[in-house]
Write an enzyme that holds these catalytic residues in place. Structure first.
Site, PDB file in Angstrom:
ATOM      1  CD  GLU A 169     128.964  19.382 -18.110  1.00 24.77           C
ATOM      2  OE1 GLU A 169     129.618  20.421 -17.989  1.00 24.77           O
ATOM      3  OE2 GLU A 169     128.146  18.991 -17.249  1.00 24.77           O
ATOM      4  CD  GLU A 353     129.348  15.756 -14.424  1.00 28.37           C
ATOM      5  OE1 GLU A 353     129.035  16.938 -14.163  1.00 28.37           O
ATOM      6  OE2 GLU A 353     130.357  15.439 -15.064  1.00 28.37           O
TER       7      GLU A 353
END
Ligand code: NCW
Length: 447
Positions: A169, A353
């Protein structure tokens, strides 16, 4: 009775790895065994973390890793995704912390012994503070330092890793960390975000080169978070605002990685917000990937706004939300995957995720989390629908194995499928973990 999970048949094949994920700073503790990271400094800043907590002990995973891996195995997962702490490997003086390196090698050996696939993330937000002291991700040199660290780690881990992710991320590191300052290192300024993002993406490109050299047989790629943005009304202005939010927060990362070009908004940025792009940078950033990691939690609505061009709205009052206040909307995951498939020549996709924070409570030794069970079931079904429609999805990971240090939220938010009693460090599988265990056990038996 815990609800049984019913998942589409393709997910029901053992050939499709289902795993569970963690990250170093959020679970490890053992602050004394490594250099300081930007998150240690941020935690020590009054008001930065909601409960004033830090990562000094966290889930004490450094001392309990064998039990934690046994837990992953006994719950029936195929794979474990974890991250390596850069400040536990590279000392400020430039030498390698051999004890830190040995910790991960032992972990990897144990995973292999248990037949668990190892998915290793090389950067999940814990930048060494000594690099931040020289500008952190605003300094191009940090990308070179990352490549050196990846060289050390990928040589030492040879033969034990199934899959590498360079970064987790980068949007969060760049935007939350250097533009709005709600994450470490807490810098604020529109002139910082895109510069930090470029150096992060450059670090990814340089690390891919190192991985191709040191680990040519390992599946390597990057993990990006996506928030699908929906226009808040049918007006043209709001549709344009949603597209703008998408360009800044999602496409700014995935487009250069997959095509070697930034979105066109690059040309409309004020000069002081433009990244410092050198010749050859975009070619490096566009290195071929073996997979794209997709983290998905929620969607957001967007409205036009004269100040920034777009404004992200809170969920509708009647929308179901997680304990983070994030709307629960599984169809956006299916639609996101289909949109990526339409927009890009996609490599295989891993859902690296997916999960939710709930207000979990330990009652009579049990944690009943039916909303999380439903969330996981609905999102896996959304993934299965995207697969039916032609998207090549090759793995799915639940975030997270354990309740852990949830960054600026401290220990107040619980994302784990396993409850952690922070007073005793006891691990108690929640009903969601037991539901997954039943499904995975059945899946193993029927294959
Ligand atoms: S905060 C966040 N998370 C959670 C964290 O525990 C994990 O380490 C991350 O990989 C759960 O999964 C990720 N992600 C940030 C989501 C984006 C927030 C968007 C703010 C927009 C203004």
């Amino acid at each position: 009775m815990t609800k049984n999970l019913t998942i589409n048949q393709r997910l029901n094949s053992n050939l499709f790895p289902v795993g569970v994920a963690t990250s170093s700073f959020q679970i490890e503790g053992a602050r004394d065994g490594r250099e300081a990271s930007i998150w240690d400094t941020f935690c020590a800043t009054p008001g930065a973390v909601k409960d004033g907590s830090d990562g000094n002990v966290a889930c004490d995973h450094i001392h309990r890793w064998q039990d934690d891996i046994e837990l992953v195995s006994s719950l029936g997962f195929d794979a474990y995704r974890f991250s390596v702490s850069w400040p536990r490997i590279m000392k400020a003086c430039g030498s390698v912390n051999q004890t830190g390196l040995a910790f991960y090698v032992d972990l990897l050996k144990a995973l292999k012994d248990k037949g668990l696939k190892a998915y290793v993330t090389l950067y999940h937000w814990d930048l060494p503070q000594y690099l931040e002291d020289k500008g952190g991700w605003l300094n191009r040199e940090t990308a070179l330092a990352f490549a050196e660290y990846v060289d050390v780690v990928s040589k030492a881990f040879n033969g034990y890793v199934d899959c590498y992710a360079t970064l987790n991320e980068p949007f969060c590191s760049a935007y939350l960390g250097y533009e709005i300052g709600v994450h470490a290192p807490g810098k604020v300024g529109k002139q910082f975000g895109k510069k930090a993002a470029h150096h992060l993406l450059l670090a990814h490109g340089m690390a891919m080169q190192v991985l191709r050299r040191n680990a040519p047989d390992v599946t390597s790629g990057i993990v990006l978070n996506f928030t699908p943005y929906y226009a808040s009304t049918a007006s043209e202005a709001d549709a344009a605002a949603a597209k703008l939010a998408h360009d800044h927060h999602n496409d700014w990362y995935v487009k250069p990685v997959l095509t070697g070009c930034y979105p066109d908004i690059l040309h409309t940025l004020p000069e002081n917000e433009k990244p410092d792009i050198h010749d050859g940078d975009l070619a490096l950033i566009n290195a071929p990937l073996d997979y794209l990691g997709v983290n998905y939690y929620t969607r957001s609505f967007v409205a036009a706004c004269s100040h920034d061009g777009f404004r992200i709205l809170p969920p509708a009052a009647d929308a179901p939300v997680s304990a983070m206040g994030w709307e629960i909307f599984p169809n956006a995951l299916r639609d996101l995957l289909l949109q990526l498939h339409r927009d890009y020549d996609l490599p295989p996709v891993q859902i690296t995720e997916n999960g939710m924070a709930c207000d979990d409570a330990l009652i009579n030794g049990e944690v009943d989390d039916p909303v999380r069970v439903q969330y996981l079931q609905d999102h896996m079904n959304a993934v299965a629908e995207a697969m039916e429609a032609g998207v090549d999805v090759t793995a799915y990971f639940v975030w997270s194995l354990l309740d852990n240090f949830e960054w600026a939220e401290g220990y107040l938010k619980r994302f784990g499928i396993v409850y952690v009693d922070y007073d005793t460090q006891q691990r108690i599988p929640k009903r969601s973990a037991l539901a997954l265990q039943r499904w995975l056990t059945r899946r193993k038996a029927s294959n």
